[in-house]
Design a protein around this motif. Structure first.
Motif, PDB file in Angstrom:
ATOM      1  N   THR A  44      -2.722   0.966  -9.497  1.00  0.00           N
ATOM      2  CA  THR A  44      -3.508  -0.055  -8.792  1.00  0.00           C
ATOM      3  C   THR A  44      -3.119  -1.472  -9.181  1.00  0.00           C
ATOM      4  O   THR A  44      -3.625  -2.425  -8.605  1.00  0.00           O
ATOM      5  CB  THR A  44      -5.020   0.129  -9.078  1.00  0.00           C
ATOM      6  N   ASP A  45      -2.211  -1.622 -10.144  1.00  0.00           N
ATOM      7  CA  ASP A  45      -1.778  -2.951 -10.585  1.00  0.00           C
ATOM      8  C   ASP A  45      -0.315  -3.150 -10.200  1.00  0.00           C
ATOM      9  O   ASP A  45       0.571  -2.470 -10.719  1.00  0.00           O
ATOM     10  CB  ASP A  45      -1.952  -3.086 -12.106  1.00  0.00           C
ATOM     11  N   ASN A  46      -0.052  -4.103  -9.292  1.00  0.00           N
ATOM     12  CA  ASN A  46       1.320  -4.322  -8.803  1.00  0.00           C
ATOM     13  C   ASN A  46       2.292  -4.723  -9.902  1.00  0.00           C
ATOM     14  O   ASN A  46       3.495  -4.581  -9.757  1.00  0.00           O
ATOM     15  CB  ASN A  46       1.322  -5.407  -7.720  1.00  0.00           C
TER      16      ASN A  46
ATOM     17  N   LEU B  57       0.837  -1.205   0.000  1.00  0.00           N
ATOM     18  CA  LEU B  57       0.000   0.000   0.000  1.00  0.00           C
ATOM     19  C   LEU B  57       0.866   1.247   0.000  1.00  0.00           C
ATOM     20  O   LEU B  57       0.588   2.229  -0.703  1.00  0.00           O
ATOM     21  CB  LEU B  57      -0.900  -0.021   1.245  1.00  0.00           C
TER      22      LEU B  57
ATOM     23  N   PHE C  39      -3.589   5.883 -13.314  1.00  0.00           N
ATOM     24  CA  PHE C  39      -4.344   5.384 -12.154  1.00  0.00           C
ATOM     25  C   PHE C  39      -4.469   3.861 -12.203  1.00  0.00           C
ATOM     26  O   PHE C  39      -4.423   3.191 -11.174  1.00  0.00           O
ATOM     27  CB  PHE C  39      -5.722   6.050 -12.089  1.00  0.00           C
ATOM     28  N   LYS C  40      -4.592   3.311 -13.419  1.00  0.00           N
ATOM     29  CA  LYS C  40      -4.618   1.856 -13.560  1.00  0.00           C
ATOM     30  C   LYS C  40      -3.245   1.273 -13.197  1.00  0.00           C
ATOM     31  O   LYS C  40      -3.147   0.243 -12.534  1.00  0.00           O
ATOM     32  CB  LYS C  40      -4.988   1.465 -15.000  1.00  0.00           C
TER      33      LYS C  40
END
Length: 481
Positions: A195-197, A50, A191-192
């Motif tokens: 949120t994608d590791n 996070l 933003f994508k």
């Protein structure tokens, strides 16, 4: 009485987690461990991740704007990539030397290796791959009965689901053009990517692009943005201070869960897993240990000079124990940054720029392991790889370590690519699966230590290092300081 250092508390938590897992397995409490203890380990990794992704974004922007001069940024970027490439080549070369000297694949009894060889030739025949060493067990009369037996076994063999998913990932990548990695580097939607590791390289690209752009607009307009970015980065670093106070408990839960899943309700299963791959595991761990305890300290001694041997490990102990626990360079990144900046005295401009890139593209431990694994699997199947094929491993492992950094489960996906580069069966990764989780923990320690070493080298070269041997490493993670 002096307060116990945080990294020692984490090591105690780690040991207690392993002991708990073994005791709970022997008493049949594995379900309790999996349901009520292991989830706290998952929470720990989630908390670190996070913090890690936005920290990469803000720290790189902060680092780029802190450097100020675009020409200085280009020079530092070039030195960073060269340094990471040099340590990567050093690691893979060390792996190849060790595996050729110790020959772990030849420690298996010859009868099993003959069956493995026959299995390999059957696969090569079906896959249309040339058997490069010139031997042909399938046509040898003395192996006629064994060929028939192995053929029957191979007909009924199914590919493990985890192996199949990774093979599918590699096959999808093969269909893409040669410039696909370059295309994937540029995000369509930041933003994508956040949120994608698996899209950390895209975050790095955006951060570099954004930071460089700030250097080319009027200072009065850039100043509020830079101030906001600096404040955001400090906030995320303070979050990691709070998380690390509970790290000993989280590490206990994490290790208890990992070992419990391996053992189930049978402690002997863990012993059997390591017994079958003991010499291979020992070779990998020896190589990784040489990198951490000999190679990196030697580099620090020759180039950085100001950090003593014991001081280096005192400074990096917390990051190394966190890396071992989480098996993730990205998740460990916030801890690494604090250790390198506060304990090694590396300027924030360097840590903000060098470490996030290293956490994504620097995989010294992973490429060393891959060099050993590929040759071990060849030895295990009675295949002698030529010097040229082993040099191919060096090149492919080095390029794959950079090119597949954005792929989930990158280490095993990279291994499939490297196996394919020398004409070996990619499905053989199933052989080393049982011990991969523990070895992955060890590999991550090497990756993180390598990141710290390179950032120290860059800082020393740029005159941005101020090491204090009297600094208490725990002060970096004290929320009150």
């Amino acid at each position: 009485m002096k307060k116990l250092a945080l990294h020692w508390k984490i090591i105690i938590g780690l040991v207690l987690g392993i002991i708990w897992a073994l005791v709970s397995s022997s008493l049949g409490w594995s379900t309790f461990t999996d349901n009520w203890i292991a989830p706290f380990g998952t929470i720990f990794i989630n908390l670190l991740k996070l913090i890690a992704v936005p920290l990469v974004l803000f720290s790189i922007i902060n680092g780029v704007t802190g450097i100020g001069d675009p020409s200085s940024l280009g020079r530092m970027g070039g030195k960073t990539l060269i340094a990471y490439l040099a340590t990567t080549l050093l690691a893979v070369a060390l792996g190849l030397v060790l595996v050729n000297v110790m020959m772990p694949g030849k420690m298996v009894d010859e009868s099993s290796r003959i069956d493995n060889r026959i299995s390999y030739e059957l696969w090569a025949q079906d896959a249309g791959v040339e058997v490069k060493d010139g031997l042909n067990f399938l046509q040898d009369p003395q192996y006629k009965d064994r060929v028939a037996a192995v053929t029957e076994v191979e007909k009924n063999k199914t590919i493990d689901e985890a192996v199949a998913s990774r093979l599918e990932t590699v096959e999808k990548n093969k269909k893409d053009g040669p410039l696909k990695p370059l295309v994937d580097l540029v995000p369509q939607n930041i933003f994508k990517s956040l949120t994608d590791n698996g899209l950390m390289l895209q975050v790095i690209f955006f951060a570099l692009f954004f930071g460089i752009s700030l250097l080319f607009i009027p200072k009065e307009k850039a100043a509020p943005v830079i101030k906001l970015v600096d404040g955001m980065m400090e906030a995320f670093l303070k979050m990691i201070d709070f998380v690390m106070q509970a790290a000993p408990f989280f590490v206990f839960a994490l290790l208890a869960g990992v070992i419990s899943k391996m053992a189930g309700n049978d402690v002997g299963k863990v012993i059997e897993i390591f017994k079958g791959l003991s010499w291979y595991s020992f070779t990998v761990v020896l190589g990784l240990a040489l990198m951490v305890f000999i190679v990196y300290p030697l580099i620090m001694k020759l180039i950085v000079r100001v950090v003593p041997y014991g001081g280096f490990f005192k400074a990096m102990g917390l990051a190394q124990t966190t890396a071992f626990s989480t098996s993730s360079s990205a998740a460990t990144l916030p801890v690494t940054m604090e250790c390198v900046e506060d304990n090694l005295g590396v300027d924030k401009k360097i840590t903000s720029f060098v470490l996030p890139i290293g956490a994504t593209v620097n995989m010294d431990g992973t490429v060393l392991y891959q060099a050993i694994v590929v040759v071990f699997l060849a030895q295990f199947h009675m295949i002698d790889l030529t010097l040229g094929q082993q040099l191919t491993i060096v090149l492919t492992a080095t390029l794959a370590s950079i090119g597949s950094a954005a792929v989930p489960s990158a280490g095993l996906v990279m291994l499939i690519v490297v196996l394919g580069s020398v004409g070996l069966n990619p499905a053989w990764i199933a052989i080393i699966f049982p011990v991969d989780r523990i070895l992955d923990m060890c590999r991550t320690v090497v990756n993180v230590t390598g990141d710290a070493t390179v950032s120290s080298i860059i800082a020393k070269g740029e005159g941005m290092m101020n090491y204090d041997p009297n600094k208490d490493p725990d002060d970096a993670f004290d929320p009150e300081k």
